[in-house]
Design a protein around this motif. Structure first.
Motif, PDB file in Angstrom:
ATOM      1  N   SER A 247       0.854  -1.185   0.000  1.00  0.00           N
ATOM      2  CA  SER A 247       0.000   0.000   0.000  1.00  0.00           C
ATOM      3  C   SER A 247       0.890   1.235   0.000  1.00  0.00           C
ATOM      4  N   LEU A 248       0.706   2.081  -1.003  1.00  0.00           N
ATOM      5  CA  LEU A 248       1.454   3.326  -1.111  1.00  0.00           C
ATOM      6  C   LEU A 248       0.585   4.452  -0.580  1.00  0.00           C
ATOM      7  N   LEU A 249       1.050   5.103   0.499  1.00  0.00           N
ATOM      8  CA  LEU A 249       0.263   6.147   1.154  1.00  0.00           C
ATOM      9  C   LEU A 249       0.617   7.539   0.655  1.00  0.00           C
ATOM     10  N   ASP A 250       1.905   7.784   0.409  1.00  0.00           N
ATOM     11  CA  ASP A 250       2.323   9.124   0.023  1.00  0.00           C
ATOM     12  C   ASP A 250       3.746   9.065  -0.511  1.00  0.00           C
ATOM     13  N   VAL A 251       4.102  10.079  -1.302  1.00  0.00           N
ATOM     14  CA  VAL A 251       5.453  10.239  -1.823  1.00  0.00           C
ATOM     15  C   VAL A 251       5.836  11.697  -1.636  1.00  0.00           C
ATOM     16  N   VAL A 252       6.975  11.929  -0.999  1.00  0.00           N
ATOM     17  CA  VAL A 252       7.465  13.290  -0.773  1.00  0.00           C
ATOM     18  C   VAL A 252       8.736  13.461  -1.597  1.00  0.00           C
ATOM     19  N   ALA A 253       8.633  14.239  -2.664  1.00  0.00           N
ATOM     20  CA  ALA A 253       9.773  14.440  -3.558  1.00  0.00           C
ATOM     21  C   ALA A 253       9.499  15.628  -4.456  1.00  0.00           C
ATOM     22  N   ALA A 254      10.572  16.250  -4.948  1.00  0.00           N
ATOM     23  CA  ALA A 254      10.418  17.335  -5.915  1.00  0.00           C
ATOM     24  C   ALA A 254       9.941  16.795  -7.250  1.00  0.00           C
ATOM     25  N   GLU A 255      10.312  15.573  -7.563  1.00  0.00           N
ATOM     26  CA  GLU A 255       9.853  14.888  -8.779  1.00  0.00           C
ATOM     27  C   GLU A 255       9.396  13.499  -8.379  1.00  0.00           C
ATOM     28  N   ILE A 256       8.143  13.189  -8.608  1.00  0.00           N
ATOM     29  CA  ILE A 256       7.570  11.924  -8.155  1.00  0.00           C
ATOM     30  C   ILE A 256       8.126  10.768  -8.990  1.00  0.00           C
ATOM     31  N   PRO A 257       8.776   9.780  -8.359  1.00  0.00           N
ATOM     32  CA  PRO A 257       9.286   8.633  -9.108  1.00  0.00           C
ATOM     33  C   PRO A 257       8.153   7.707  -9.541  1.00  0.00           C
ATOM     34  N   SER A 258       8.437   6.855 -10.483  1.00  0.00           N
ATOM     35  CA  SER A 258       7.438   5.881 -10.932  1.00  0.00           C
ATOM     36  C   SER A 258       7.219   4.827  -9.850  1.00  0.00           C
ATOM     37  N   LEU A 259       6.082   4.155  -9.938  1.00  0.00           N
ATOM     38  CA  LEU A 259       5.806   3.080  -8.991  1.00  0.00           C
ATOM     39  C   LEU A 259       6.826   1.962  -9.146  1.00  0.00           C
ATOM     40  N   ALA A 260       7.256   1.687 -10.367  1.00  0.00           N
ATOM     41  CA  ALA A 260       8.270   0.660 -10.580  1.00  0.00           C
ATOM     42  C   ALA A 260       9.575   1.021  -9.883  1.00  0.00           C
ATOM     43  N   ALA A 261       9.964   2.300  -9.930  1.00  0.00           N
ATOM     44  CA  ALA A 261      11.182   2.742  -9.256  1.00  0.00           C
ATOM     45  C   ALA A 261      11.031   2.650  -7.743  1.00  0.00           C
ATOM     46  N   ILE A 262       9.849   2.962  -7.250  1.00  0.00           N
ATOM     47  CA  ILE A 262       9.603   2.869  -5.813  1.00  0.00           C
ATOM     48  C   ILE A 262       9.735   1.425  -5.340  1.00  0.00           C
ATOM     49  N   LEU A 263       9.081   0.510  -6.052  1.00  0.00           N
ATOM     50  CA  LEU A 263       9.165  -0.901  -5.666  1.00  0.00           C
ATOM     51  C   LEU A 263      10.586  -1.432  -5.788  1.00  0.00           C
ATOM     52  N   GLY A 264      11.313  -0.957  -6.809  1.00  0.00           N
ATOM     53  CA  GLY A 264      12.698  -1.379  -6.971  1.00  0.00           C
ATOM     54  C   GLY A 264      13.572  -0.893  -5.827  1.00  0.00           C
ATOM     55  N   GLY A 265      13.405   0.385  -5.446  1.00  0.00           N
ATOM     56  CA  GLY A 265      14.194   0.922  -4.351  1.00  0.00           C
ATOM     57  C   GLY A 265      13.888   0.262  -3.027  1.00  0.00           C
ATOM     58  N   LEU A 266      12.631  -0.119  -2.825  1.00  0.00           N
ATOM     59  CA  LEU A 266      12.232  -0.785  -1.591  1.00  0.00           C
ATOM     60  C   LEU A 266      12.518  -2.278  -1.622  1.00  0.00           C
ATOM     61  N   ASP A 267      12.896  -2.794  -2.792  1.00  0.00           N
ATOM     62  CA  ASP A 267      13.164  -4.224  -2.987  1.00  0.00           C
ATOM     63  C   ASP A 267      11.931  -5.048  -2.630  1.00  0.00           C
ATOM     64  N   ILE A 268      10.798  -4.630  -3.209  1.00  0.00           N
ATOM     65  CA  ILE A 268       9.526  -5.305  -2.970  1.00  0.00           C
ATOM     66  C   ILE A 268       8.988  -5.845  -4.289  1.00  0.00           C
ATOM     67  N   ALA A 269       8.639  -7.120  -4.286  1.00  0.00           N
ATOM     68  CA  ALA A 269       8.025  -7.733  -5.459  1.00  0.00           C
ATOM     69  C   ALA A 269       6.631  -8.217  -5.072  1.00  0.00           C
TER      70      ALA A 269
END
Length: 319
Positions: A247-269
């Motif tokens: 569950s993605l609740l929020d993203v705090v960034a100057a440029e919002i990354p893609s969901l694929a990048a988020i899952l990759g950075g979190l190492d979640i499949a």
């Protein structure tokens, strides 16, 4: 939770006076406003919300303090306890690509011995008058008691999350995310910096500035995880349930990354994903589904400009 944010049309003066005068029994009480800078006043609010809702907002003082625009209104008893409180604050948000000059109300509560005396109606009228005099074009409200606000012309807005198959994580040598701990001074400074420079998480419906609410929500919900993606300079607020759904609740960034990048950075499949805001910046499309969160988002005003699409504000903006 118990937050209040309204989108409101101005109250005509005769309506304000009627609201403030009808059934108000203030015997034994004193009205005050703008008391967040007073340690005793702040402590009284902390006790009120702890007693009524079972939540502790005092950690907010160590996380940067309440929103600087906050204006509390309250009735105090002779011992300095808050009998009733309602707080207003500026809460601009994006709607269909434009910034709406909005105000919010939150921390609305009345102690049981003081209920039925018109105190909350009086505070609501005072807060709406404050919003009107400052020229706010809108106000939104989260509440678990929508019937309290319907007489003021508020209407409920259905909330929708987005659910679908998770994209393949984008790994490509990205640095793994690390936990971000707001209680840590360095992590807090980083988070505050990113919150000040954040981009709205959606171009269709999203708050533009909610630092105080985001920070206190990191403390109030033990299931929320806060992670920092250094490559994207992004803070991710997320949860994982017992079934493995992300569950993605929020993203705090100057440029919002893609969901694929988020899952990759979190190492979640994860097999499935739910996003608790409209995911138009995530490079991913899910199906809208009704969201049942225990509170109702209510709106007053905006007319034809009110949202006509399935969406919700991030739960990290709910206070």
């Amino acid at each position: 939770m118990f937050a209040h944010v309204f989108i409101a049309k101005p109250l005509h003066s005769f309506a304000r006076h009627a609201l403030m005068a009808t059934g108000l029994d203030r015997a034994g009480l004193a009205f005050r406003q703008d008391y967040f800078g007073d340690p005793a006043g702040w402590a009284a609010l902390v006790r009120l919300l702890q007693d009524i809702f079972g939540i502790d907002i005092d950690p907010l003082q160590q996380l940067g303090g309440p929103d600087a625009s906050s204006m509390p209104f309250g009735w105090f008893d002779a011992e300095g306890e808050l009998a009733a409180n309602l707080s207003a604050f500026a809460l601009p948000f994006v709607l269909n690509g434009r910034i709406v000059h909005a105000a919010g109300l939150q921390s609305g509560a009345v102690r049981p011995p003081w209920r039925g005396r018109g105190l909350y109606r009086d505070l609501t009228a005072k807060a709406l008058d404050w919003c009107e005099r400052r020229g706010f074009e809108a106000v939104i409200l989260y509440t678990d008691k929508p019937s309290l606000y319907e007489p003021y012309g508020f209407r409920a807005m259905p909330l929708h999350r987005y659910v679908g198959t998770a994209p393949a994580p984008a790994i490509d040598g990205a640095t793994a995310a690390r936990p971000l701990l707001p209680a840590n001074a360095e992590d807090l400074a980083l988070l505050q910096m990113l919150l000040k420079a954040r981009s709205p998480v959606s171009t269709t419906l999203s708050v533009t500035a909610n630092a105080a609410m985001f920070l206190i929500n990191t403390q109030l919900d033990a299931d929320v995880r806060i992670s920092f993606l250094e490559d994207c300079q992004a803070v991710i607020a997320w949860k994982m349930d017992g079934t493995g759904r992300f569950s993605l609740l929020d993203v705090v960034a100057a440029e919002i990354p893609s969901l694929a990048a988020i899952l990759g950075g979190l190492d979640i499949a994860s097999a499935t994903v739910e996003v608790l805001f409209r995911p138009d910046k995530l490079g991913w499309t899910g199906a809208p589904q009704p969201f049942e969160g225990g509170t109702t988002l209510m709106l007053r005003g905006l007319g034809d400009d009110a949202p006509h699409f399935p969406a919700m504000l991030s739960p990290m903006a709910d206070f």
